[in-house]
Motif scaffolding. Structure first.
Motif, PDB file in Angstrom:
ATOM      1  N   ASP A  34       0.820  -1.212   0.000  1.00 13.93           N
ATOM      2  CA  ASP A  34       0.000   0.000   0.000  1.00 13.93           C
ATOM      3  C   ASP A  34       0.854   1.262   0.000  1.00 13.93           C
ATOM      4  O   ASP A  34       0.504   2.256  -0.637  1.00 13.93           O
ATOM      5  CB  ASP A  34      -0.935  -0.008   1.210  1.00 13.93           C
ATOM      6  CG  ASP A  34      -2.024  -1.064   1.104  1.00 13.93           C
ATOM      7  OD1 ASP A  34      -2.204  -1.600   0.002  1.00 13.93           O
ATOM      8  OD2 ASP A  34      -2.689  -1.359   2.120  1.00 13.93           O
ATOM      9  N   LEU A  35       1.976   1.250   0.744  1.00  9.43           N
ATOM     10  CA  LEU A  35       2.840   2.427   0.771  1.00  9.43           C
ATOM     11  C   LEU A  35       3.472   2.686  -0.596  1.00  9.43           C
ATOM     12  O   LEU A  35       3.560   3.826  -1.052  1.00  9.43           O
ATOM     13  CB  LEU A  35       3.936   2.262   1.827  1.00  9.43           C
ATOM     14  CG  LEU A  35       3.511   2.398   3.290  1.00  9.43           C
ATOM     15  CD1 LEU A  35       4.657   2.014   4.218  1.00  9.43           C
ATOM     16  CD2 LEU A  35       3.038   3.818   3.602  1.00  9.43           C
ATOM     17  N   LEU A  36       3.916   1.632  -1.265  1.00  2.00           N
ATOM     18  CA  LEU A  36       4.576   1.778  -2.560  1.00  2.00           C
ATOM     19  C   LEU A  36       3.591   1.807  -3.716  1.00  2.00           C
ATOM     20  O   LEU A  36       3.987   2.075  -4.850  1.00  2.00           O
ATOM     21  CB  LEU A  36       5.565   0.629  -2.769  1.00  2.00           C
ATOM     22  CG  LEU A  36       6.734   0.541  -1.793  1.00  2.00           C
ATOM     23  CD1 LEU A  36       7.544  -0.730  -2.047  1.00  2.00           C
ATOM     24  CD2 LEU A  36       7.624   1.766  -1.901  1.00  2.00           C
ATOM     25  N   ARG A  37       2.316   1.509  -3.445  1.00  3.74           N
ATOM     26  CA  ARG A  37       1.301   1.377  -4.496  1.00  3.74           C
ATOM     27  C   ARG A  37       1.768   0.396  -5.573  1.00  3.74           C
ATOM     28  O   ARG A  37       1.660   0.651  -6.781  1.00  3.74           O
ATOM     29  CB  ARG A  37       0.993   2.748  -5.111  1.00  3.74           C
ATOM     30  CG  ARG A  37       0.452   3.749  -4.110  1.00  3.74           C
ATOM     31  CD  ARG A  37       0.305   5.128  -4.697  1.00  3.74           C
ATOM     32  NE  ARG A  37      -0.123   6.084  -3.683  1.00  3.74           N
ATOM     33  CZ  ARG A  37      -1.333   6.618  -3.593  1.00  3.74           C
ATOM     34  NH1 ARG A  37      -2.249   6.288  -4.481  1.00  3.74           N
ATOM     35  NH2 ARG A  37      -1.635   7.466  -2.645  1.00  3.74           N
ATOM     36  N   SER A  38       2.278  -0.727  -5.110  1.00  2.00           N
ATOM     37  CA  SER A  38       2.899  -1.700  -6.010  1.00  2.00           C
ATOM     38  C   SER A  38       2.385  -3.101  -5.728  1.00  2.00           C
ATOM     39  O   SER A  38       2.035  -3.434  -4.588  1.00  2.00           O
ATOM     40  CB  SER A  38       4.430  -1.698  -5.849  1.00  2.00           C
ATOM     41  OG  SER A  38       4.976  -0.435  -6.110  1.00  2.00           O
ATOM     42  N   ASP A  39       2.387  -3.917  -6.781  1.00  2.00           N
ATOM     43  CA  ASP A  39       2.204  -5.353  -6.589  1.00  2.00           C
ATOM     44  C   ASP A  39       3.474  -5.921  -5.978  1.00  2.00           C
ATOM     45  O   ASP A  39       4.586  -5.483  -6.303  1.00  2.00           O
ATOM     46  CB  ASP A  39       1.945  -6.043  -7.928  1.00  2.00           C
ATOM     47  CG  ASP A  39       0.553  -5.783  -8.462  1.00  2.00           C
ATOM     48  OD1 ASP A  39      -0.282  -6.687  -8.363  1.00  2.00           O
ATOM     49  OD2 ASP A  39       0.304  -4.663  -8.969  1.00  2.00           O
ATOM     50  N   LEU A  40       3.309  -6.907  -5.107  1.00  2.00           N
ATOM     51  CA  LEU A  40       4.452  -7.602  -4.522  1.00  2.00           C
ATOM     52  C   LEU A  40       4.393  -9.068  -4.920  1.00  2.00           C
ATOM     53  O   LEU A  40       3.324  -9.695  -4.831  1.00  2.00           O
ATOM     54  CB  LEU A  40       4.443  -7.484  -2.994  1.00  2.00           C
ATOM     55  CG  LEU A  40       4.454  -6.075  -2.388  1.00  2.00           C
ATOM     56  CD1 LEU A  40       4.507  -6.162  -0.872  1.00  2.00           C
ATOM     57  CD2 LEU A  40       5.614  -5.256  -2.931  1.00  2.00           C
ATOM     58  N   VAL A  41       5.526  -9.613  -5.346  1.00  2.00           N
ATOM     59  CA  VAL A  41       5.612 -11.025  -5.705  1.00  2.00           C
ATOM     60  C   VAL A  41       6.792 -11.615  -4.956  1.00  2.00           C
ATOM     61  O   VAL A  41       7.901 -11.062  -5.000  1.00  2.00           O
ATOM     62  CB  VAL A  41       5.795 -11.227  -7.225  1.00  2.00           C
ATOM     63  CG1 VAL A  41       5.831 -12.719  -7.553  1.00  2.00           C
ATOM     64  CG2 VAL A  41       4.673 -10.542  -7.990  1.00  2.00           C
ATOM     65  N   LEU A  42       6.565 -12.706  -4.254  1.00  2.00           N
ATOM     66  CA  LEU A  42       7.622 -13.370  -3.490  1.00  2.00           C
ATOM     67  C   LEU A  42       8.152 -14.554  -4.298  1.00  2.00           C
ATOM     68  O   LEU A  42       7.389 -15.427  -4.708  1.00  2.00           O
ATOM     69  CB  LEU A  42       7.081 -13.845  -2.145  1.00  2.00           C
ATOM     70  CG  LEU A  42       8.111 -14.405  -1.167  1.00  2.00           C
ATOM     71  CD1 LEU A  42       9.047 -13.293  -0.689  1.00  2.00           C
ATOM     72  CD2 LEU A  42       7.435 -15.079   0.024  1.00  2.00           C
ATOM     73  N   TRP A  43       9.473 -14.570  -4.493  1.00  2.00           N
ATOM     74  CA  TRP A  43      10.145 -15.624  -5.252  1.00  2.00           C
ATOM     75  C   TRP A  43      11.054 -16.414  -4.326  1.00  2.00           C
ATOM     76  O   TRP A  43      11.772 -15.827  -3.504  1.00  2.00           O
ATOM     77  CB  TRP A  43      10.976 -15.035  -6.390  1.00  2.00           C
ATOM     78  CG  TRP A  43      10.190 -14.298  -7.421  1.00  2.00           C
ATOM     79  CD1 TRP A  43       9.773 -13.004  -7.371  1.00  2.00           C
ATOM     80  CD2 TRP A  43       9.722 -14.823  -8.665  1.00  2.00           C
ATOM     81  NE1 TRP A  43       9.060 -12.675  -8.494  1.00  2.00           N
ATOM     82  CE2 TRP A  43       9.023 -13.777  -9.324  1.00  2.00           C
ATOM     83  CE3 TRP A  43       9.825 -16.054  -9.300  1.00  2.00           C
ATOM     84  CZ2 TRP A  43       8.431 -13.938 -10.564  1.00  2.00           C
ATOM     85  CZ3 TRP A  43       9.244 -16.226 -10.548  1.00  2.00           C
ATOM     86  CH2 TRP A  43       8.556 -15.188 -11.166  1.00  2.00           C
ATOM     87  N   ILE A  44      11.042 -17.731  -4.451  1.00  2.00           N
ATOM     88  CA  ILE A  44      11.945 -18.595  -3.699  1.00  2.00           C
ATOM     89  C   ILE A  44      12.606 -19.579  -4.656  1.00  2.00           C
ATOM     90  O   ILE A  44      12.148 -19.782  -5.792  1.00  2.00           O
ATOM     91  CB  ILE A  44      11.213 -19.374  -2.580  1.00  2.00           C
ATOM     92  CG1 ILE A  44      10.160 -20.311  -3.179  1.00  2.00           C
ATOM     93  CG2 ILE A  44      10.594 -18.425  -1.568  1.00  2.00           C
ATOM     94  CD1 ILE A  44       9.506 -21.218  -2.142  1.00  2.00           C
ATOM     95  N   GLN A  45      13.701 -20.172  -4.202  1.00  2.00           N
ATOM     96  CA  GLN A  45      14.444 -21.124  -5.021  1.00  2.00           C
ATOM     97  C   GLN A  45      13.905 -22.524  -4.780  1.00  2.00           C
ATOM     98  O   GLN A  45      13.907 -23.014  -3.654  1.00  2.00           O
ATOM     99  CB  GLN A  45      15.929 -21.070  -4.681  1.00  2.00           C
ATOM    100  CG  GLN A  45      16.804 -21.938  -5.573  1.00  2.00           C
ATOM    101  CD  GLN A  45      16.819 -21.462  -7.017  1.00  2.00           C
ATOM    102  OE1 GLN A  45      16.992 -20.266  -7.269  1.00  2.00           O
ATOM    103  NE2 GLN A  45      16.633 -22.368  -7.961  1.00  2.00           N
TER     104      GLN A  45
END
Length: 496
Positions: A34-45
């Motif tokens: 919400d602060l960045l007004r951005s989608d967040l995607v979490l990537w793992i190996q």
């Protein structure tokens, strides 16, 4: 699509503590989004390559993803920094232009670290702005960037800072206040200013400590949460409510740190006056309902006691039996109201009711039987054992009363007509699949043969099953001896 916990379980080399850290991050990352007004995607190996395992859309801006990216796998040959970052490379810390679903977007990759080890990579992706950002957006973006630096340093999410499970948790869109290390207001969003103005704080808030501003409007007669000073100063990651002018503000503090030193805090604020008022009304309503059930139960038990006293004065066996049956039915209804006293909602844990109905049915059904575990009153009494198999679970109060009466009537009939001479076992089997419920009451006594069940108790059970529960009631002879009564109904879903 597998859940995050399933993805994390399949990752080799990820400890339970590290998996919990990532779960904690996903549980609180809407603040960053919400602060960045951005989608967040979490990537793992994973064994297949870098894989997207979680996604968050902002509540304060537009998304760049129409399709959920969870499950996407990147191999090492893909033109992306993500595989390298997962293997320990240093990030560029510069936004890059990317394309998402045919549109231009801005992306930034941040390693998620814990104790110096890279556990995952967080991708922040937002639409490219055509014009100038507002001052409000710039302040929020700067706060989001500070949280990202904490994330990279392993300081966010804040460890050991549970959030009290109360409804109405504030989010960025409700209002944001920035504090410095001393608790002085540096900036407040328009929504935050409006919320505090409604509670009596007038004029600009900048340059004054939030604790000082709030102390002036606090209701002196209302109890103050012990954690409120810590929240107002931004010293602890906690939530607290503040009451003023008959209203309530919900506040959440997120301390900001750099190199282990607290440099400020984010205070999220939301006006929850109406929400708390409704919660108080529900508490009052719940207490009233409990009192009603308590009084109804007491009145029914009084009626049952009066009927018991009356039956002892009867000279006719037929009249005495009729009064005893009425007493047993009133006692069964009282059982349901007593069960409603135990819960916090208009629902009954029916398995406990069945246990008590069985005891009541055997104890009051016939003078020629005694329940297993109870003393034998005469030498001629035979023993009846009771057995309960399966579970019914929780059902609505409106269905519990007729169903309890049905179980009691059928159990009483089984004891009186099947087990009163020879004794044996009375068994209740419950099978529930969703709203479909089947209850079987059976005995291993003499059996009914070709006779059809009759009598007042049978008519009551049939009327309740067919009329109030909309189900079916059938009888059959057991091949191994005895009688089986089968109740089949479809329950209404519980309202949460």
């Amino acid at each position: 699509m597998p859940s995050l916990s399933k993805f994390l379980t399949d990752v080799r080399g990820l400890s339970e503590k590290e998996a919990d850290w990532l779960q904690h991050l996903v549980g609180d990352w809407n603040l960053v989004s919400d602060l960045l007004r951005s989608d967040l995607v979490l990537w793992i190996q994973t064994l297949e390559g870098a894989q997207a395992v979680a996604h968050c859309r902002p509540a304060t801006g537009s998304t760049v993803y129409y399709e959920d990216p969870v499950g996407i796998v990147l191999d090492e040959d893909t033109d992306s920094e993500i595989p390298a970052l997962l293997n320990g490379a240093e990030p560029t810390r510069r936004p890059s232009t990317i394309e998402r679903e045919g549109r231009e977007a801005s992306g930034l990759l941040v390693p998620v670290r814990k104790d110096g080890r890279t556990l995952a990579v967080l991708a922040t992706e937002s639409p490219v702005h055509d014009g100038m950002r507002s001052a409000n957006e710039i302040h929020q973006h700067d706060l989001g960037s500070r949280v990202l630096r904490m994330l990279e340093a392993g300081a966010f999410p804040i460890e050991g800072a549970p959030i009290p499970p109360r409804r109405g948790a504030p989010r960025v869109g409700d209002g944001v206040v920035e504090l410095d290390g001393g608790g002085v207001v540096q900036w407040a969003s328009p929504n935050a200013l409006s919320a505090f103005h409604r509670f009596g704080i007038e004029g600009s808030m900048e340059g004054i400590t939030l604790a000082e501003l709030s102390t002036e409007v606090l209701q002196s007669r209302s109890p103050v949460d012990e954690s409120l000073p810590l929240v107002l100063m931004g010293r602890a990651a906690w939530r607290s409510d503040m009451q003023a002018r008959g209203g309530t503000l919900s506040l959440r503090a997120v301390p900001l740190t750099e190199r282990g030193e607290r440099t400020g805090a984010i205070i999220l604020v939301r006006d929850v006056t109406e929400l708390r008022r409704r919660e108080r009304e529900l508490i009052t309503k719940d207490a009233t309902i409990r009192e009603v059930h308590h009084r109804v139960k007491n009145n029914l038990q009084t009626v049952a006691a009066l009927l018991r006293m009356q039956s002892r004065r009867m000279t006719s066996d037929e009249a005495r039996e009729a009064v005893n049956e009425a007493m047993r039915r009133v006692s069964t209804i009282a059982l349901v109201h007593e069960s409603l006293l135990q819960g916090s909602e208009e629902a009954v844990h029916f398995d406990e009711v069945i246990d008590r109905c069985l005891r009541l049915a055997v104890d009051a059904a016939s003078a020629s039987v005694h329940r297993e575990g109870t003393p034998r009153l005469t030498e001629n009494q035979v023993e009846v054992r009771t057995e309960k198999i399966g579970r019914v679970g929780t059902i609505r109060a409106e269905e519990a009363t007729p169903l309890a009466l049905v179980v009691t009537e059928l159990a009483t009939n089984a004891v009186e007509h099947g087990l009163s001479d020879c004794g044996g076992t009375l068994t209740v089997r419950s099978e529930r699949t969703g709203s479909h419920l089947v209850i079987t009451i059976e005995d291993d006594g003499d059996g009914m043969g070709m006779a059809k069940p009759t009598g007042l108790g049978t008519n009551i059970a049939l009327t309740l099953v067919q009329g109030q529960l909309g189900g079916t009631l059938t009888w059959e002879s057991r091949p191994e001896g005895g009688t089986r009564a089968l109740v089949e109904v479809y329950l209404d879903p519980l309202s949460i």
